[in-house]
Design a protein around this motif. Structure first.
Motif, PDB file in Angstrom:
ATOM      1  N   UNK A 162      43.325 185.336  34.419  1.00 31.72           N
ATOM      2  CA  UNK A 162      44.164 184.792  33.359  1.00 31.72           C
ATOM      3  C   UNK A 162      43.471 183.831  32.428  1.00 31.72           C
ATOM      4  N   UNK A 163      42.138 183.796  32.465  1.00 32.91           N
ATOM      5  CA  UNK A 163      41.419 182.899  31.553  1.00 32.91           C
ATOM      6  C   UNK A 163      40.694 183.713  30.481  1.00 32.91           C
ATOM      7  N   UNK A 164      40.406 183.043  29.377  1.00 27.03           N
ATOM      8  CA  UNK A 164      39.722 183.650  28.224  1.00 27.03           C
ATOM      9  C   UNK A 164      38.401 182.897  28.054  1.00 27.03           C
ATOM     10  N   UNK A 165      37.299 183.557  28.383  1.00 26.74           N
ATOM     11  CA  UNK A 165      35.975 182.929  28.318  1.00 26.74           C
ATOM     12  C   UNK A 165      35.173 183.502  27.159  1.00 26.74           C
ATOM     13  N   UNK A 166      34.523 182.629  26.398  1.00 30.00           N
ATOM     14  CA  UNK A 166      33.580 183.069  25.373  1.00 30.00           C
ATOM     15  C   UNK A 166      32.163 182.799  25.870  1.00 30.00           C
ATOM     16  N   UNK A 167      31.294 183.794  25.735  1.00 25.41           N
ATOM     17  CA  UNK A 167      29.894 183.639  26.106  1.00 25.41           C
ATOM     18  C   UNK A 167      29.088 183.556  24.813  1.00 25.41           C
ATOM     19  N   UNK A 168      28.411 182.418  24.620  1.00 23.95           N
ATOM     20  CA  UNK A 168      27.655 182.190  23.386  1.00 23.95           C
ATOM     21  C   UNK A 168      26.191 181.947  23.713  1.00 23.95           C
ATOM     22  N   UNK A 169      25.366 181.923  22.665  1.00 25.71           N
ATOM     23  CA  UNK A 169      23.938 181.673  22.854  1.00 25.71           C
ATOM     24  C   UNK A 169      23.168 182.423  21.799  1.00 25.71           C
ATOM     25  N   UNK A 170      21.933 182.006  21.560  1.00 27.28           N
ATOM     26  CA  UNK A 170      21.137 182.662  20.524  1.00 27.28           C
ATOM     27  C   UNK A 170      20.843 184.121  20.861  1.00 27.28           C
ATOM     28  N   UNK A 171      20.443 184.862  19.851  1.00 27.01           N
ATOM     29  CA  UNK A 171      20.051 186.243  20.030  1.00 27.01           C
ATOM     30  C   UNK A 171      18.928 186.324  21.068  1.00 27.01           C
ATOM     31  N   UNK A 172      19.059 187.252  22.014  1.00 23.76           N
ATOM     32  CA  UNK A 172      18.043 187.396  23.053  1.00 23.76           C
ATOM     33  C   UNK A 172      18.241 186.492  24.254  1.00 23.76           C
ATOM     34  N   UNK A 173      19.342 185.702  24.283  1.00 22.74           N
ATOM     35  CA  UNK A 173      19.540 184.759  25.385  1.00 22.74           C
ATOM     36  C   UNK A 173      20.127 185.424  26.635  1.00 22.74           C
ATOM     37  N   UNK A 174      20.558 186.708  26.503  1.00 26.16           N
ATOM     38  CA  UNK A 174      21.038 187.416  27.682  1.00 26.16           C
ATOM     39  C   UNK A 174      22.527 187.696  27.700  1.00 26.16           C
ATOM     40  N   UNK A 175      23.210 187.474  26.589  1.00 27.01           N
ATOM     41  CA  UNK A 175      24.669 187.629  26.554  1.00 27.01           C
ATOM     42  C   UNK A 175      25.098 189.063  26.885  1.00 27.01           C
ATOM     43  N   UNK A 176      24.487 190.027  26.200  1.00 28.85           N
ATOM     44  CA  UNK A 176      24.886 191.419  26.436  1.00 28.85           C
ATOM     45  C   UNK A 176      24.534 191.849  27.856  1.00 28.85           C
ATOM     46  N   UNK A 177      23.381 191.402  28.318  1.00 28.15           N
ATOM     47  CA  UNK A 177      22.972 191.751  29.682  1.00 28.15           C
ATOM     48  C   UNK A 177      23.962 191.180  30.700  1.00 28.15           C
ATOM     49  N   UNK A 178      24.405 189.946  30.468  1.00 28.34           N
ATOM     50  CA  UNK A 178      25.399 189.335  31.352  1.00 28.34           C
ATOM     51  C   UNK A 178      26.677 190.171  31.373  1.00 28.34           C
ATOM     52  N   UNK A 179      27.139 190.562  30.184  1.00 30.68           N
ATOM     53  CA  UNK A 179      28.369 191.339  30.099  1.00 30.68           C
ATOM     54  C   UNK A 179      28.198 192.690  30.808  1.00 30.68           C
ATOM     55  N   UNK A 180      27.071 193.345  30.552  1.00 34.03           N
ATOM     56  CA  UNK A 180      26.847 194.665  31.145  1.00 34.03           C
ATOM     57  C   UNK A 180      26.726 194.593  32.668  1.00 34.03           C
TER      58      UNK A 180
END
Ligand code: ADP
Ligand code: ADP
Length: 232
Positions: free
Chosen positions: A33-51
């Motif tokens: 029930x929470x809404x989390x935003x994952x931020x960070x510069x390009x190449x910091x691993x955001x997409x990898x974390x999501x995947x």
């Protein structure tokens, strides 16, 4: 109650040029029930974390647990099935099938999950994103914001434990982004949907109740709504 947990997750990509550590010992979980935003510069691993969190990619080390199931030992078939039943995914580019109507697009995940789509279910998902009157339209006949809302309906129709959104407003203008963000925020409130969104837009992140900041594959900071004020 934490539908998604990552324990000491590391992800290393190998290439001819050498190795890249995209995620470096990430331990994080997402409460129901929470809404989390994952931020960070390009190449910091955001997409990898999501995947990795969504079971689309396997970590090099560490554990990902979805609804109490450790993904590590699962074979491809079991992993695909779990993903189709428990995870919703929304992309920047909507990824709707252009030849299909909105309701046919929304019905797709049910077919892929081996369930028989029922009209009421599909129409309820479209109603939930405010598009009950667009069921017979094809993507080309819908605005960008409407297409993204169809994509959200499609992600929700299997009643996933968690909805992952990768830059969901990246292709939308400001007013349309706001509608989509309000929808995501309202889904967490209205039906207790867990949402995890990657974004580089601070305004988009302000709709979340928690912000994780990544740098060089690590979680370097974390803010919650209590620190940042009431937001929108
Ligand atoms: P972000 O989403 O924050 O931009 P990514 O998760 O896409 O970051 O990438 C993190 C790091 O991993 C980057 O250095 C990127 O170049 C590298 N990377 C991502 N995917 C691959 C891949 N498939 N092969 C090799 N390196 C990759
Ligand atoms: P409220 O829900 O209180 O009306 P809004 O969500 O409409 O607040 O937005 C608050 C402010 O943020 C408005 O000035 C709006 O124009 C601006 N805003 C909303 N979305 C974006 C965005 N994606 N980029 C930049 N500004 C935005």
């Amino acid at each position: 109650d934490e539908p998604v947990q990552l324990w000491s997750v590391r992800k290393v990509y190998g290439s001819a040029a050498g190795e890249v550590t995209a995620l470096d010992d990430v331990t994080v979980s997402f409460r129901a029930g929470t809404f989390t935003a994952v931020m960070g510069p390009s190449g910091s691993g955001k997409s990898t974390l999501l995947h990795c969190a969504a079971g689309l990619d396997r970590p090099t080390d560490g554990k990902v647990i979805i609804d109490g199931t450790d993904l590590g030992p699962l074979g491809e078939t079991a992993l695909t099935l779990l993903r189709r039943r428990r995870i919703g995914f929304v992309f920047q580019a909507f990824n709707l099938v252009s030849a299909l109507t909105a309701e046919q697009n929304v019905a797709l995940p049910l077919r892929l999950a081996g369930l028989r789509p029922r009209g009421v279910e599909v129409r309820a998902a479209l109603a939930e994103v405010g598009l009950a009157d667009r069921a017979r339209h094809r993507p080309g006949e819908l605005s960008g914001g409407e297409q993204q809302r169809v994509a959200i309906a499609r992600a929700l129709v299997t009643r996933p434990s968690v909805l992952f959104a990768d830059e969901p407003t990246g292709a939308l203008d400001r007013a349309t982004s706001r509608d989509v963000l309000r929808l995501l925020r309202d889904l967490t409130g209205r039906r207790g949907q867990t949402v995890v969104m990657v974004t580089h837009d601070p305004v988009a992140a302000s709709y979340a109740d928690r912000v994780l900041l990544l740098a060089d594959g690590r979680v370097v900071d974390e803010f919650t709504a209590a620190d940042t004020g009431p937001g929108h």
